[in-house]
Design a protein around this motif. Structure first.
Motif, PDB file in Angstrom:
ATOM      1  N   GLY A  15      22.068 101.885   5.871  1.00  0.00           N
ATOM      2  CA  GLY A  15      23.310 102.553   5.514  1.00  0.00           C
ATOM      3  C   GLY A  15      24.025 103.157   6.699  1.00  0.00           C
ATOM      4  O   GLY A  15      23.545 103.108   7.832  1.00  0.00           O
ATOM      5  N   ASP A  16      25.166 103.744   6.396  1.00  0.00           N
ATOM      6  CA  ASP A  16      25.934 104.448   7.416  1.00  0.00           C
ATOM      7  C   ASP A  16      25.220 105.757   7.755  1.00  0.00           C
ATOM      8  O   ASP A  16      24.175 106.078   7.189  1.00  0.00           O
ATOM      9  CB  ASP A  16      27.355 104.710   6.914  1.00  0.00           C
ATOM     10  N   LYS A  17      25.775 106.518   8.668  1.00  0.00           N
ATOM     11  CA  LYS A  17      25.146 107.749   9.139  1.00  0.00           C
ATOM     12  C   LYS A  17      24.844 108.719   7.998  1.00  0.00           C
ATOM     13  O   LYS A  17      23.731 109.237   7.894  1.00  0.00           O
ATOM     14  CB  LYS A  17      26.039 108.433  10.188  1.00  0.00           C
ATOM     15  N   PHE A  23      18.864 109.919   2.893  1.00  0.00           N
ATOM     16  CA  PHE A  23      17.569 109.351   2.527  1.00  0.00           C
ATOM     17  C   PHE A  23      16.445 109.874   3.417  1.00  0.00           C
ATOM     18  O   PHE A  23      15.314 110.032   2.961  1.00  0.00           O
ATOM     19  CB  PHE A  23      17.630 107.820   2.533  1.00  0.00           C
ATOM     20  N   ARG A  24      16.745 110.163   4.663  1.00  0.00           N
ATOM     21  CA  ARG A  24      15.721 110.776   5.530  1.00  0.00           C
ATOM     22  C   ARG A  24      15.368 112.175   5.021  1.00  0.00           C
ATOM     23  O   ARG A  24      14.204 112.563   5.008  1.00  0.00           O
ATOM     24  CB  ARG A  24      16.210 110.830   6.976  1.00  0.00           C
ATOM     25  N   LEU A  25      16.378 112.931   4.603  1.00  0.00           N
ATOM     26  CA  LEU A  25      16.126 114.256   4.043  1.00  0.00           C
ATOM     27  C   LEU A  25      15.307 114.173   2.753  1.00  0.00           C
ATOM     28  O   LEU A  25      14.562 115.095   2.427  1.00  0.00           O
ATOM     29  CB  LEU A  25      17.440 114.993   3.780  1.00  0.00           C
ATOM     30  N   ALA A  26      15.432 113.064   2.030  1.00  0.00           N
ATOM     31  CA  ALA A  26      14.670 112.862   0.801  1.00  0.00           C
ATOM     32  C   ALA A  26      13.232 112.416   1.086  1.00  0.00           C
ATOM     33  O   ALA A  26      12.435 112.273   0.170  1.00  0.00           O
ATOM     34  CB  ALA A  26      15.368 111.835  -0.083  1.00  0.00           C
ATOM     35  N   GLY A  27      12.920 112.180   2.369  1.00  0.00           N
ATOM     36  CA  GLY A  27      11.546 111.845   2.727  1.00  0.00           C
ATOM     37  C   GLY A  27      11.279 110.393   3.060  1.00  0.00           C
ATOM     38  O   GLY A  27      10.147 110.039   3.391  1.00  0.00           O
ATOM     39  N   GLU A  33      20.050 103.277  10.298  1.00  0.00           N
ATOM     40  CA  GLU A  33      21.447 103.702  10.387  1.00  0.00           C
ATOM     41  C   GLU A  33      22.197 102.618  11.147  1.00  0.00           C
ATOM     42  O   GLU A  33      21.842 102.295  12.282  1.00  0.00           O
ATOM     43  CB  GLU A  33      21.543 105.025  11.133  1.00  0.00           C
ATOM     44  N   VAL A  34      23.212 102.026  10.511  1.00  0.00           N
ATOM     45  CA  VAL A  34      23.938 100.913  11.125  1.00  0.00           C
ATOM     46  C   VAL A  34      25.413 101.245  11.264  1.00  0.00           C
ATOM     47  O   VAL A  34      25.958 102.037  10.497  1.00  0.00           O
ATOM     48  CB  VAL A  34      23.747  99.606  10.320  1.00  0.00           C
ATOM     49  N   ASN A  35      26.052 100.610  12.259  1.00  0.00           N
ATOM     50  CA  ASN A  35      27.463 100.876  12.539  1.00  0.00           C
ATOM     51  C   ASN A  35      28.369  99.683  12.326  1.00  0.00           C
ATOM     52  O   ASN A  35      29.584  99.816  12.393  1.00  0.00           O
ATOM     53  CB  ASN A  35      27.615 101.379  13.986  1.00  0.00           C
ATOM     54  N   ASN A  36      27.795  98.501  12.106  1.00  0.00           N
ATOM     55  CA  ASN A  36      28.610  97.311  11.878  1.00  0.00           C
ATOM     56  C   ASN A  36      27.806  96.289  11.084  1.00  0.00           C
ATOM     57  O   ASN A  36      26.610  96.480  10.837  1.00  0.00           O
ATOM     58  CB  ASN A  36      29.106  96.724  13.209  1.00  0.00           C
ATOM     59  N   LYS A  37      28.474  95.206  10.684  1.00  0.00           N
ATOM     60  CA  LYS A  37      27.799  94.239   9.817  1.00  0.00           C
ATOM     61  C   LYS A  37      26.691  93.472  10.529  1.00  0.00           C
ATOM     62  O   LYS A  37      25.735  93.043   9.897  1.00  0.00           O
ATOM     63  CB  LYS A  37      28.808  93.304   9.153  1.00  0.00           C
ATOM     64  N   GLU A  38      26.797  93.310  11.841  1.00  0.00           N
ATOM     65  CA  GLU A  38      25.738  92.619  12.579  1.00  0.00           C
ATOM     66  C   GLU A  38      24.451  93.439  12.558  1.00  0.00           C
ATOM     67  O   GLU A  38      23.362  92.908  12.321  1.00  0.00           O
ATOM     68  CB  GLU A  38      26.168  92.339  14.028  1.00  0.00           C
ATOM     69  N   ILE A  57      17.521  99.456  -0.279  1.00  0.00           N
ATOM     70  CA  ILE A  57      18.739 100.124  -0.744  1.00  0.00           C
ATOM     71  C   ILE A  57      19.773 100.043   0.370  1.00  0.00           C
ATOM     72  O   ILE A  57      19.459 100.284   1.530  1.00  0.00           O
ATOM     73  CB  ILE A  57      18.467 101.601  -1.095  1.00  0.00           C
ATOM     74  N   THR A  58      20.991  99.706   0.005  1.00  0.00           N
ATOM     75  CA  THR A  58      22.097  99.716   0.947  1.00  0.00           C
ATOM     76  C   THR A  58      23.343 100.199   0.229  1.00  0.00           C
ATOM     77  O   THR A  58      23.327 100.394  -0.993  1.00  0.00           O
ATOM     78  CB  THR A  58      22.316  98.331   1.596  1.00  0.00           C
TER      79      THR A  58
END
Length: 107
Positions: A15-17, A23-27, A33-38, A57-58
């Protein structure tokens, strides 16, 4: 006696930032963390190749950008809205997932 090994399946996230932080906060630890489709396509493929990942999940927006990659995967991919809310589209991946898993079309 027969020994059965039970393996816990993990959830991977792409996902984005903001999505990644949530999700990191959820454990969850397998979060990309991605910034573009590649980057998204590469991360999704890596998660698909891992034996310990059972669900990916995305975000819906990422899903739309890399639809061809997602359709080629063996694992279940669930697309969720990002911080901007759900997107309106003709193709509903959740509906398709239910149809594929249960064999019944939702209305």
């Amino acid at each position: 006696k027969k020994i059965i090994k039970v393996m816990k399946m993990k959830i991977g996230v792409v996902g984005d930032k903001d999505t990644a932080i949530g999700f990191r906060l959820a454990g969850l630890v397998d979060v990309y963390e991605v910034n573009n489709k590649e980057e998204a396509a590469k991360a999704i493929k890596e998660l698909d190749e891992r034996d310990d990942i059972g669900l990916i999940i995305t975000t819906e927006r990422i899903g739309e950008e890399i639809r061809d990659v997602i359709n080629s995967l063996d694992k279940v991919v669930v697309e969720i809205p990002d911080k901007n809310g759900p997107i309106v589209r003709e193709y509903d991946p959740i509906r398709t997932l239910v149809r594929k898993a249960v064999g019944v079309d939702m209305k």
